[in-house]
Design an enzyme around this catalytic site. Structure first.
Site, PDB file in Angstrom:
ATOM      1  N   SER A 121       5.983  10.160   0.377  1.00 17.31           N
ATOM      2  CA  SER A 121       5.705   8.735   0.197  1.00 17.31           C
ATOM      3  C   SER A 121       4.746   8.193   1.243  1.00 17.31           C
ATOM      4  O   SER A 121       4.202   7.107   1.073  1.00 17.31           O
ATOM      5  CB  SER A 121       7.006   7.935   0.243  1.00 17.31           C
ATOM      6  N   HIS A 142       3.257  11.381  -6.122  1.00 11.67           N
ATOM      7  CA  HIS A 142       4.361  10.558  -5.621  1.00 11.67           C
ATOM      8  C   HIS A 142       5.021   9.779  -6.749  1.00 11.67           C
ATOM      9  O   HIS A 142       4.455   8.823  -7.274  1.00 11.67           O
ATOM     10  CB  HIS A 142       3.838   9.604  -4.532  1.00 11.67           C
ATOM     11  N   GLU A 154       1.779   7.890  -8.081  1.00 10.59           N
ATOM     12  CA  GLU A 154       0.574   7.856  -7.244  1.00 10.59           C
ATOM     13  C   GLU A 154       0.015   9.282  -7.149  1.00 10.59           C
ATOM     14  O   GLU A 154       0.707  10.192  -6.679  1.00 10.59           O
ATOM     15  CB  GLU A 154       0.897   7.334  -5.845  1.00 10.59           C
ATOM     16  N   ASN A 192       3.551   1.827  -0.481  1.00  7.90           N
ATOM     17  CA  ASN A 192       4.265   1.709   0.788  1.00  7.90           C
ATOM     18  C   ASN A 192       3.418   1.088   1.887  1.00  7.90           C
ATOM     19  O   ASN A 192       3.947   0.694   2.926  1.00  7.90           O
ATOM     20  CB  ASN A 192       4.789   3.075   1.226  1.00  7.90           C
TER      21      ASN A 192
END
Length: 475
Positions: A121, A142, A154, A192
């Site tokens: 992540s 991801h 992702e 994130n």
């Protein structure tokens, strides 16, 4: 490339690994599941079977399809058996040293054409691939939890990742019923990274004792349109997990203050108050969470005699000015405007967060509250806090999204898609900024930077450029 992927290997049989394995098997792939703990693999397959049973019971899956999916899983206890894989998806420990050693081993045992991916992540894909033979086949893939449900994936390119590999992974994700977004390897990737202000601004408000946790959460949830308040969400994620990601991003950006971790959150982690999974975090999950105390309806004895718009964002209600927040405190405005001031923080919902100048007569503040309530707003008063809660948080999210866009992390479309699908934001941040107005966002951040004297609130260059273009169009 997609047509050549028949066998998928998943390393790690925790929640994410099991979820990814389920996705791959549900779309016809033979799936090798490897974990250093052999018992964990059998437990993972058992948990997948239970989820499939639930789908069968709800009429979402046939019993025959369930058996076919489960038959595609092959438990693996010897890593050398992964040599048969066309695609490897690593979902193991979030430690760079562990991943580097694992990928170096995979490069030895797998065919040169085997695509090697990590579900990381926030760890650099470039760093993971550094010691791998044929690093062009290494990428990030991801998924978001729970992987069988969440649409977003992702697809992360490291410095050496082949464009053909990234293209193929995007095509594969689509075939698996997912929505891929492409990004370059950078701390936190898209979601994130851009989501950090959602948490960090809530922690700062809590640290500065601006409002109670339930008020902070209600403001962002009911007033900002987010599906859950930030503090409650960190309790759901796990304070340890959320804090670790924040620290990872903070350190990867060379201690950039935009990503500064919270001492309050650190205290919760040190105390073992990890949120829902431990029973206590910001909230006590053993009982009912405290309710927000909205202001009682003000008596109509405060009914305003005269209401007029002074200018954009400023309304005069008798002797008090209601000012839509632009990043200044109510007291600073009262001093410069020589009038009682109530600052209002609201967007599209029926929630108005207010702050009153300390010098206000009580009657002036009450008139402002009555006026807002007459407009159908639920009103909550907090400390005199620059930018308040909703606008301040959204402005920081938009600023971070623009910074990522300007630095080539991802396209505008992919950033907005990632934030809508990955964390269920009510609007993509770039589209949100367009709607709210670049000039107002710029002014709010400049005022916050001036108030705190911190780089944390520095507007990015692209925000300044868009604000200039906006003013040019208006003139």
């Amino acid at each position: 490339m997609v047509m050549n992927i028949r066998t998928v290997a998943v390393i790690g049989s925790g929640t994410m690994g099991a979820g990814i394995a389920e996705v791959a098997a549900s779309h016809g792939h033979q799936v090798l599941i490897y974990d250093i703990a052999g018992q964990a693999v059998s437990q993972a397959i058992e948990s997948i079977g239970q989820r499939l049973d639930s789908r069968v019971a709800r009429g979402k899956l046939s019993g025959e399809a369930r058996e076919q999916i489960l038959a595609r899983f092959i438990p693996v206890t010897d890593i050398d058996a992964l040599a048969a894989a066309d695609l490897v998806i690593e979902a193991a420990s979030e430690r760079l040293d562990v991943k580097k050693a694992l990928f170096a081993k995979l490069a030895e045992i797998c065919q040169p054409q085997t695509v090697l991916t990590s579900n990381t992540s926030s760890i650099s894909v470039t760093a993971i691939a550094a010691d791998v033979r044929h690093p062009e086949r290494v990428a990030g893939l991801h998924f978001f939890n729970p992987a069988p449900v969440m649409k977003l994936v992702e697809v992360v390119s490291g410095l050496a990742t082949s464009p053909e590999v990234a293209d193929g992974l995007c095509e594969l994700a689509v075939n698996w019923g997912k929505q891929p977004v492409r990004c370059q390897s950078t701390p936190g990737f898209i979601v994130n990274r851009v989501a950090r202000p959602f948490y960090s601004e809530a922690w700062r408000a809590l640290e500065e004792q601006v409002a109670s946790p339930e008020v902070i959460d209600a403001a962002l949830r009911d007033g900002g349109g987010f599906p859950m308040g930030p503090l409650e969400l960190t309790d759901m994620i796990g304070q340890d997990v959320n804090f670790a990601v924040t620290c990872s991003v903070f350190n990867a950006f060379w201690q950039e203050r935009r990503f500064l971790p919270s001492l309050v959150q650190q205290e919760l982690v040190l105390a073992g108050r990890l949120g829902k999974k431990s029973g206590k975090g910001v909230y006590d999950w053993g009982g009912e969470k405290p309710a927000v105390q909205w202001l009682d309806t003000v008596s109509d004895s405060y009914s305003p005699m005269c209401v007029q718009k002074k200018r954009d964002g400023v309304t005069e209600v008798d002797d008090v000015l209601l000012v839509e927040t632009q990043g200044e405190t109510a007291q600073s405005l009262a001093r410069s405007l020589h009038s009682p001031v109530v600052v209002v923080d609201r967007m599209d919902g029926d929630v108005a967060v207010i702050a009153a100048a300390a010098s206000n007569p009580h009657s002036a503040t009450q008139k402002a509250i009555f006026y807002l309530q007459q407009q159908g707003q639920r009103v909550v008063q907090i400390a005199d806090y620059p930018g308040l809660l909703i606008w301040r948080t959204v402005a920081m999210i938009i600023n971070e999204a623009l910074d990522a866009l300007q630095k080539g992390v991802a396209s505008e479309k992919d950033i907005d898609t990632a934030m809508r699908l990955g964390v269920n934001y009510p609007c993509g941040p770039v589209a949100w900024g367009e709607r709210l107005g670049w000039q107002r966002l710029l002014l709010l951040l400049e005022n916050l930077q001036r108030h705190y004297g911190e780089e944390r609130y520095r507007p990015c260059s692209l925000l300044r450029q868009r604000a200039l273009l906006e003013s040019s169009y208006e003139s």
